[in-house]
Enzyme design. Structure first.
Site, PDB file in Angstrom:
ATOM      1  N   ASP A 177      -9.997  -6.577 -24.039  1.00  0.00           N
ATOM      2  CA  ASP A 177     -10.164  -5.917 -22.533  1.00  0.00           C
ATOM      3  C   ASP A 177      -9.908  -7.159 -21.640  1.00  0.00           C
ATOM      4  OD1 ASP A 177     -10.676  -4.579 -20.362  1.00  0.00           O
ATOM      5  OD2 ASP A 177     -13.148  -5.035 -20.418  1.00  0.00           O
ATOM      6  N   GLU A 205     -10.831  -8.013 -11.840  1.00  0.00           N
ATOM      7  CA  GLU A 205     -11.284  -6.708 -12.212  1.00  0.00           C
ATOM      8  C   GLU A 205     -12.631  -6.661 -12.784  1.00  0.00           C
ATOM      9  OE1 GLU A 205     -12.024  -2.783 -14.545  1.00  0.00           O
ATOM     10  OE2 GLU A 205     -12.098  -4.927 -15.142  1.00  0.00           O
ATOM     11  N   HIS A 316     -16.776  -6.877 -24.210  1.00  0.00           N
ATOM     12  CA  HIS A 316     -17.266  -8.176 -23.341  1.00  0.00           C
ATOM     13  C   HIS A 316     -18.296  -9.047 -24.228  1.00  0.00           C
ATOM     14  CE1 HIS A 316     -17.028  -5.892 -19.314  1.00  0.00           C
ATOM     15  NE2 HIS A 316     -15.868  -6.121 -19.739  1.00  0.00           N
TER      16      HIS A 316
END
Length: 342
Positions: A177, A205, A316
């Site tokens: 990501d 982001e 994450h």
């Protein structure tokens, strides 16, 4: 694992410190673009000519930043105290990291390990609790504060240290990501496209979708396609209704999230385009989170947006997992939109 994607994932680009990722992408896409801009925030914005120029403005977006940590204090004993950018305490203890150390005046990467109170010195009640990030520290092997300060400075970026590669039927790496999105946009730029379009490799982001507030304002798109990595949650102990999407079942298409309610007509149009080209896709079935679409749709006179998300397990964290077939499906979906929607 595709070598370009592997390199993208091994580059370090914490929110606000995306320069290494941006430089690599810029080098790759420059031969294919008519115009390239790096704005004051660090967004990389490129214009690619297609076979025709539509009467409206088209934008493709992916973000270059990743989650991680930053240095906030150096202890007298040489241990490094830190805070998080997008990483929970639950996936933090015991992880190996690399510190982008700047104190010497040039960037050096120093390995460290995130430590906390040993289990032998905690009582039974605290052993089952996830410690706060403020209770942890990074050990870089320094003997003292003075020793650590030769290398590390306050605000230095800290990254997960992990290897990218194949993982059974899937791939594993940090920062999938949204390096998967960057990869798809790079492939779009390297390919022949039907319609001239702007491509934004945006920054920050992960800290509130900030970069696209600048890039979308510059481009003022009528239509935008956001390519993301999203939580798959298709793992054990997650009830079916909360499984956002499934790794290996194709790229996921959003109809709503916490920041955006997508225009139904445009979503049907892009879905029909994908079906015409036999693209493997799925709906993102759990409404949560958000991405740069939330900013882009509100820009100037407004933008019709769609988000294509590659399913990613363990988002994450030090190691994320995805399917290369889903990443290819994201590219195929973008090509289908380019062919049939504009």
């Amino acid at each position: 694992m595709d070598e370009m994607l592997k390199t993208l994932c091994t580059k370090n680009g914490l929110s606000g410190d995306e320069g290494d990722v941006r430089d690599y992408i810029k080098e790759l896409i420059t031969p294919y673009c008519k115009e390239i801009i790096v704005d004051n925030l660090g967004n990389l914005i490129a214009y690619k000519e297609g076979k025709k120029t539509p009467d409206f403005t088209v934008m493709y977006d992916a973000h270059t930043d990743e989650t991680g940590y930053y240095v906030k204090k150096i202890g007298e004993d040489g241990l490094i105290y830190f805070d998080s950018i997008g990483v929970t305490a639950a996936v933090t203890p015991g992880k190996t990291v690399t510190v982008k150390a700047t104190a010497s005046g040039e960037d050096k990467f120093i390995d460290g390990v995130i430590g906390l109170t040993p289990i032998h010195m905690t009582n039974a009640e605290n052993r089952s609790k996830v410690p706060n990030i403020s209770e942890m520290c990074i050990d870089i092997g320094a003997k003292s504060k003075e020793d650590a300060e030769k290398y590390v400075a306050i605000a230095d970026s800290v990254y997960f240290k992990s290897e990218a590669g194949e993982f059974g039927n899937f791939i594993k790496a940090k920062a999938l990501d949204d390096r998967v999105g960057c990869y798809v946009l790079i492939k779009m730029i390297m390919s022949d496209i039907e319609n001239s379009a702007w491509f934004s490799f945006s920054v920050q982001e992960e800290v509130g979708c900030r970069g696209t507030q600048a890039s979308a304002y510059r481009i003022k798109p009528d239509y935008a396609v956001i390519v993301e990595g999203t939580t798959a949650a298709d793992i054990g102990n997650v009830e079916d209704i909360r499984r956002v999407c499934h790794v290996g079942e194709g790229v996921s298409l959003s109809y709503a999230d916490s920041r955006t309610v997508y225009d139904p007509e445009f979503i049907r149009k892009v879905a029909d385009a994908a079906d015409k080209e036999n693209v493997k896709w799925q709906f993102k079935t759990y409404v949560s989170g958000g991405n740069d679409a939330g900013n882009i749709e509100r820009t100037a006179a407004g933008t019709k947006v769609c988000t294509l998300s590659v399913p990613v397990r363990y988002l994450h964290s030090r190691i994320s997992v995805a399917s290369e077939s889903d990443i290819e499906a994201a590219f195929d979906f973008c090509k289908a939109i380019d062919k049939h929607c504009f």
